[in-house]
Design a protein around this motif. Sequence first.
Motif, short mmCIF file in Angstrom:
data_model
loop_
_atom_site.label_atom_id
_atom_site.label_comp_id
_atom_site.label_asym_id
_atom_site.label_seq_id
_atom_site.Cartn_x
_atom_site.Cartn_y
_atom_site.Cartn_z
N HIS A 275 58.34 46.85 43.17
CA HIS A 275 58.60 45.80 42.11
C HIS A 275 57.29 45.42 41.47
CE1 HIS A 275 62.33 45.56 43.93
NE2 HIS A 275 61.80 45.35 45.05
N MET A 276 56.99 45.87 40.38
CA MET A 276 55.53 45.69 39.40
C MET A 276 55.66 44.81 38.31
SD MET A 276 55.07 49.75 39.92
CE MET A 276 56.83 50.18 40.06
N ARG A 277 54.42 44.65 38.06
CA ARG A 277 54.14 43.95 36.82
C ARG A 277 52.71 44.58 36.45
NH1 ARG A 277 49.55 40.31 37.43
NH2 ARG A 277 50.02 39.39 35.38
N LEU A 278 52.64 44.50 34.94
CA LEU A 278 51.59 45.16 34.13
C LEU A 278 50.46 44.21 34.20
CD1 LEU A 278 50.46 47.61 32.69
CD2 LEU A 278 51.37 46.48 30.86
N ALA A 279 49.33 44.50 34.57
CA ALA A 279 48.10 43.52 34.55
C ALA A 279 47.38 44.33 33.29
CB ALA A 279 47.40 43.34 35.91
N THR A 280 46.63 43.49 32.36
CA THR A 280 46.10 44.33 31.40
C THR A 280 44.49 44.24 31.44
OG1 THR A 280 46.35 42.11 30.26
CG2 THR A 280 48.19 43.98 29.63
N SER A 281 44.10 43.49 32.63
CA SER A 281 42.78 43.64 33.04
C SER A 281 42.60 43.20 34.61
CB SER A 281 41.81 42.58 32.37
OG SER A 281 42.16 41.33 32.62
N HIS A 282 41.58 43.39 34.98
CA HIS A 282 41.37 43.19 36.57
C HIS A 282 41.30 41.63 36.57
CE1 HIS A 282 36.98 42.16 35.71
NE2 HIS A 282 36.68 43.27 35.32
N ASP A 283 41.05 40.59 35.52
CA ASP A 283 41.14 39.43 35.71
C ASP A 283 42.50 38.99 35.62
OD1 ASP A 283 38.16 39.24 35.96
OD2 ASP A 283 38.05 39.13 33.83
N ASP A 284 43.39 39.73 35.33
CA ASP A 284 44.92 39.29 35.16
C ASP A 284 45.61 39.84 36.27
OD1 ASP A 284 47.24 38.72 33.65
OD2 ASP A 284 47.50 40.76 33.23
N VAL A 285 44.89 40.26 37.46
CA VAL A 285 45.57 40.55 38.78
C VAL A 285 45.53 39.43 39.43
CG1 VAL A 285 45.34 41.91 40.97
CG2 VAL A 285 44.69 42.99 38.76
N ILE A 286 46.81 38.86 40.11
CA ILE A 286 47.11 37.68 40.74
C ILE A 286 47.15 37.90 41.97
CG2 ILE A 286 48.72 35.72 40.95
CD1 ILE A 286 49.65 36.01 37.89
N LEU A 287 46.14 37.51 42.84
CA LEU A 287 46.36 37.66 44.37
C LEU A 287 46.77 36.40 44.88
CD1 LEU A 287 42.41 39.08 44.70
CD2 LEU A 287 44.98 40.24 44.25
N ASN A 288 47.62 36.58 46.06
CA ASN A 288 48.37 35.60 46.69
C ASN A 288 47.50 35.14 47.81
OD1 ASN A 288 49.16 37.47 48.53
ND2 ASN A 288 51.12 37.78 47.94
N ASP A 289 48.02 34.15 48.56
CA ASP A 289 47.38 33.34 49.62
C ASP A 289 47.70 34.27 50.87
OD1 ASP A 289 46.30 31.50 48.18
OD2 ASP A 289 47.77 30.07 48.69
N ASP A 290 48.62 34.78 50.87
CA ASP A 290 49.12 36.02 52.00
C ASP A 290 48.52 37.28 52.13
OD1 ASP A 290 50.86 33.62 52.95
OD2 ASP A 290 52.55 34.40 51.83
N ALA A 291 47.86 37.64 51.25
CA ALA A 291 47.06 38.71 51.18
C ALA A 291 48.02 39.86 51.35
CB ALA A 291 46.01 38.83 52.31
N THR A 292 48.89 39.90 50.58
CA THR A 292 50.19 41.12 50.35
C THR A 292 50.13 41.75 49.05
OG1 THR A 292 51.95 39.64 49.94
CG2 THR A 292 51.28 40.06 52.16
N GLY A 293 50.79 42.78 48.95
CA GLY A 293 50.68 43.55 47.67
C GLY A 293 49.82 44.59 47.40
N TYR A 294 50.05 45.27 46.49
CA TYR A 294 49.26 46.38 45.93
C TYR A 294 48.86 46.22 44.57
CZ TYR A 294 50.54 49.78 49.84
OH TYR A 294 50.90 50.34 50.95
#
Length: 522
Positions: A275-294
Motif C-alpha cells: 500500500h503506497m503513497r507518492l512522496a514528491t520529495s525526501h522531505d515529504d516522506v512521513i516516518l512513523n514512531d514504530d519505525a515500520t514501512g518502506y
Amino acid sequence: MTTNGTRDLLIGIDAGTSVIKSIVFDTAGRQLASAALPNRYETLPGGGAEQDLTRTWADTATTLRQLTDRIPDLASRTIAIAVTGQGDGTWLIDRDGEPVGSGWLWLDARAAPIVEEIRRRPEDRLRFERTGTGLAACQQGPQLVHMARTTPEILERAATAFHCQDWLYFRLTGQRATDPSEGVFSFGDLRTRDYDEEVIDVLGLTRLRRLLPPIVDGARESAGLSAAAASATGLRAGTPVVLGYVDVACTALGAGLFDPQARPGCSIVGSTGMHMRLATSHDDVILNDDATGYTMCLPVPGMYAQMQSNMAATLNIDWVLGLAAGILASQGISRTPAEMIPLIDEWIGTSRPASLIYQPYVSEAGERGPFVDANARAGFVGISTRHGYGDLVRAVFEGLAFAARDCYAAMGPMPAEIRLTGGAARSTALRRILAAATGAKVRTSAREEAGAAGAAMIAAVSIGLYPSMAACAAEWVDPLLGGGEVPEPSLAQTYGEVFPVYAQASAALRPVWRAMSEIRKH
C-alpha cells in the motif's frame, strides 16, 4: 515519442514469487505477447524459503525464447530489455559468477531474531531515518547478519550479494549491480540515493561491505546483452538491457502511482499486500514512531514510493478457498482455484458485513506492516454457531481491507483515490469492500502486467523513446485507468465502527502470538 527504425518493441521481464513472465510491448505500451512459467521455491524447517539461482535464470531464458516463437523477427525488432523481480532476499555469487548456494527469498523468516535485536538498539533510529525503511526479516541486511553468525563459510565463498533482478541482470549482461530502490532501502540514504556507511555499520555489516555491488540507475544507464545470454534467449547480442527497480516500484509505476497532481494511493493485492503513497520529495516522506514501512526511490528525480506492506494478501484468499476445495476433494469433487473464484460474490452476498473480525497474518513470516512481528498469525474473532463458510470468506476480504486501511493510516491522511492492481484486483467484492473500508474511490487499471510494464517504461525513458516518465505515463498508464468504485455510505459507516476493534484485537493478541511461538519451538 520517437521511434528507432524497424526496431519497435520493448521486453519487460518480471520474475515474481509465483510466476516468471516476459512480456512484449510496442512503443505505445500495448501488450503484444507474453510467456510465463510457474516459479518454484522450497520452504525449509525453521522458516527458510530458498530458490535455485540456476533454474531461475533457465526459466527466464525459456520465457524469452518462447517469445521469439510468438513475435516475428523479435530479435531484430527489440529496442531494449528491462528486468524486475521479487524484492528483498539474498542471492549470493562467487568471483566466477557462480551461485553460492540457493537464494534466500523475502518469505524467509530465519533472520527474525536478528531484526528484534537490531530494532531494540537506539542507533536503529538513525538507520530508519536514513533509509526511510523499517527493518524486517525479509531484507538482505538481517539475512546477511544471520548467515555471518550461522554459516560464515558461505559468506567467505561469496563475492557479491544480489537480489532477484540483480542476478538476472548479471546473467543478461555480465554486470554486477543493484538498483537504487533495493540498494537504498536496505543500506542507503534516500536523500543521496546511494549507500550510507553509517547505515551499514548499524546493521553490523561493515566487514561484509565488499559484497554490495554498485548501484546502477536503469532510468539513465543500460548495458548490452552478452553473447552468452543472446545464445540462451534467442535475442540479439548488444541489445540494451535495463536494470529495473524492484517489482513493487515497477508495478506501482505501471498501475498509476506516479501522478503528482492526483497524489493517489496504490495498492498491490498479490501474494503480499503493498500500500503506497507518492512522496514528491525526501522531505515529504512521513516516518512513523514504530519505525515500520518502506521508502523506495522511483525512477524519477526526487520522487519516492512510501509504502506499508502486509506480509500476506491473496495468500489469505488462497487459504480460505482451499478449505472448501479440500472438503470437496475429500468427496471426490475436483475444483481448481479459478473455478472457486466465481463463488466468492455469492458467498459474500449471503453474509452480513463485519459480523466477524479476521486478522490476515497467515504468512509463516508473521507481519511487517504497519507493525513488525514475526510471531503474528491469522485468526477469527467473534465466531458463533450462526456463522457459516460465507461469513468466513467475507471476513477474510474485510480483513485484507482493514489491513490496507491500517497501512495507509501509518503514512498520513487517507488518499482520496486508490489505484488497485494485483491478482485480486478484478474481484468486484474486494473493490467494494476496500472502497468502503478506506473511504477512498478505488480505480483498477486494465493493464494486465503492471510490473513488466513498469520495467519497460523505465527502459523507454532510459533509451530516449520518451523525454520523461510523465510523458511515458500519459500514454502507457492514464488511458487504462477505469472509472472506479466509490464507497457505499452505509457499508463505510459499518466498517468505520469496526476498524478500531480490528486494531485493538491485533494489539491485544501480540503476547498470545509470542507465547504460541515459544510453544512451537518445544
